[in-house]
Design an enzyme around this catalytic site. Structure first.
Site, PDB file in Angstrom:
ATOM      1  N   LYS A 201      85.536  55.600  43.622  1.00  0.00           N
ATOM      2  CA  LYS A 201      84.347  55.113  42.923  1.00  0.00           C
ATOM      3  C   LYS A 201      83.754  56.269  42.140  1.00  0.00           C
ATOM      4  CE  LYS A 201      79.865  52.987  43.505  1.00  0.00           C
ATOM      5  NZ  LYS A 201      78.983  52.228  44.399  1.00  0.00           N
ATOM      6  N   LYS A 255      86.897  51.816  40.763  1.00  0.00           N
ATOM      7  CA  LYS A 255      85.683  51.328  40.119  1.00  0.00           C
ATOM      8  C   LYS A 255      85.039  52.425  39.302  1.00  0.00           C
ATOM      9  CE  LYS A 255      81.148  49.780  41.501  1.00  0.00           C
ATOM     10  NZ  LYS A 255      80.203  49.732  42.567  1.00  0.00           N
TER      11      LYS A 255
HETATM   12  C1  PBG Z   1      76.080  50.251  45.399  1.00  0.00           C
HETATM   13  C2  PBG Z   1      76.912  49.653  44.340  1.00  0.00           C
HETATM   14  C3  PBG Z   1      76.848  49.871  42.954  1.00  0.00           C
HETATM   15  C4  PBG Z   1      77.734  48.955  42.377  1.00  0.00           C
HETATM   16  C5  PBG Z   1      78.341  48.247  43.417  1.00  0.00           C
HETATM   17  N1  PBG Z   1      77.837  48.707  44.621  1.00  0.00           N
HETATM   18  C6  PBG Z   1      75.958  50.735  42.148  1.00  0.00           C
HETATM   19  C7  PBG Z   1      75.928  52.188  42.350  1.00  0.00           C
HETATM   20  O1  PBG Z   1      76.786  52.785  43.008  1.00  0.00           O
HETATM   21  O2  PBG Z   1      74.982  52.763  41.858  1.00  0.00           O
HETATM   22  C8  PBG Z   1      77.938  48.768  40.898  1.00  0.00           C
HETATM   23  C9  PBG Z   1      78.513  47.457  40.483  1.00  0.00           C
HETATM   24  C10 PBG Z   1      78.351  47.130  39.040  1.00  0.00           C
HETATM   25  O3  PBG Z   1      77.903  47.952  38.204  1.00  0.00           O
HETATM   26  O4  PBG Z   1      78.689  45.987  38.674  1.00  0.00           O
HETATM   27  N2  PBG Z   1      76.494  51.375  46.030  1.00  0.00           N
END
Ligand code: PBG
Length: 331
Positions: A201, A255
């Protein structure tokens, strides 16, 4: 007729007719490849629009069973739930994450009761519940503490699994959290709850609309670069994936999606677990904005984009376009 007067190999022959294109297609996109992320809020009979994500809503819990049945009817196998937490339920320690009656747990129970054959995935991270918007607990200097955060995440994952989550998906990027969550699930006899690890991520600007959607945008102090990955790195993603598999992840995720298709492809090539890609809020917003401006043909680009993830080797895609794409694919 000598070679040179005509092409020895005519690549266009296989492409000429629709039946032939169907016959030689190397990858397929079906509704079974899609996971539909849904935002949940409190209240009754509310579908609240999200300004930065046209066409996406925050739904009150009573509306979720119908969406669950809609997913089942469309052939979408799983839904991912994200809560929009009221400001008064946010705190420094994110304790609401452990409340067995929090929004996500109530949503899980309401959806489970439908009996629909749809898997329910929950996000494990503290950001919906913290007053500072970080995914973990912070010290006085603003540093996100790893090991005490993992203890909280274990509690959060157990809370979700006990309320009916089929898949818990740690999105926090703390070290060691997958192993700790796996051990706790086993100890609690929740052997069949899957872990889909957000392994790679990245700290991304493409999460902006999501943070609006869950109401975290205004809270976040600083950024998440101290725990989410640097977009410059690819080999590091392979280490993250290897660790999460060793710790007991059933599947892994990359992601955001499109800007990281190279990572999806490398992970899929190297590892034998299912790989998912999250086509995130900012990617959704880009498509919708261009479509609204008359610049792109929505139906064409949505299917092309989702097919790209399958071509790169993903088992499936988390996408806010899931219901739209499924309708197109179902004809
Ligand atoms: C939370 C989380 C996030 C997303 C999914 N889970 C945001 C972040 O890490 O700030 C983002 C998903 C999206 O942008 O569609 N940890």
């Amino acid at each position: 007729m000598s070679i040179g007067e005509y092409p020895a190999t005519r690549m266009r022959r296989l492409r000429r007719q629709p039946w032939s294109r169907a016959l030689v297609a190397e990858t397929q996109l079906t509704p079974a490849d899609l996971i539909w992320p849904i935002f949940v809020r409190d209240g009754t009979d509310i579908a609240e629009p999200i300004a930065t994500m046209p066409g996406v809503f925050r739904h009150s819990v009573d509306r979720l069973p119908a969406l669950m049945r809609e997913a089942e009817a469309l052939g979408i196998p799983a839904i991912a739930l994200f809560p929009y937490t009221q400001p008064e339920r946010r705190s420094d320690d994110g304790a609401e994450a452990l409340n067995p009656d929090n929004l996500v747990c109530r949503a899980l129970r309401a959806m489970r009761d439908t009996g629909a054959n749809v898997g329910l995935l929950t996000d494990v991270a503290l950001d919906p519940y913290t007053s500072h918007g970080h995914d973990g607990l912070v010290d006085d200097s603003g540093y996100v503490l790893n090991d005490v955060t993992v203890d909280m995440l274990v509690g959060q994952a157990l809370n979700q699994a006990r309320a009916g989550a089929d898949i818990v998906a740690p999105s926090d990027m703390m070290d060691g959290r997958v192993g700790a969550i796996r051990a706790a699930l086993e100890a609690d006899s929740l052997h069949d709850v899957q872990i889909m690890a957000y392994s790679a991520k990245y700290a991304s600007g493409f999460y902006g609309p999501f943070r609006d959607a869950v109401g975290a945008g205004g809270y976040l102090k600083g950024d998440k670069k101290g725990y989410q990955m640097d977009s410059a790195n690819a080999r590091e993603a392979l280490r993250e994936v290897a660790l999460d598999i060793a710790e007991g992840a059933d599947s892994v995720m990359v992601k955001p999606g499109l800007p990281y298709l190279d990572i999806v492809a490398r992970v899929a090539e190297r590892f034998d677990v299912p790989v998912f890609a999250y086509c995130v809020s900012g990617e959704y917003a880009m498509v919708e904005a261009a479509v609204a401006a008359g610049m792109l043909d929505k139906d064409r680009v949505v299917l092309e984009l989702l097919t790209a993830f399958r071509r790169a080797g993903a088992s499936g895609v988390l996408t806010y376009h899931a219901p739209h794409a499924a309708r197109l694919l179902n004809g």
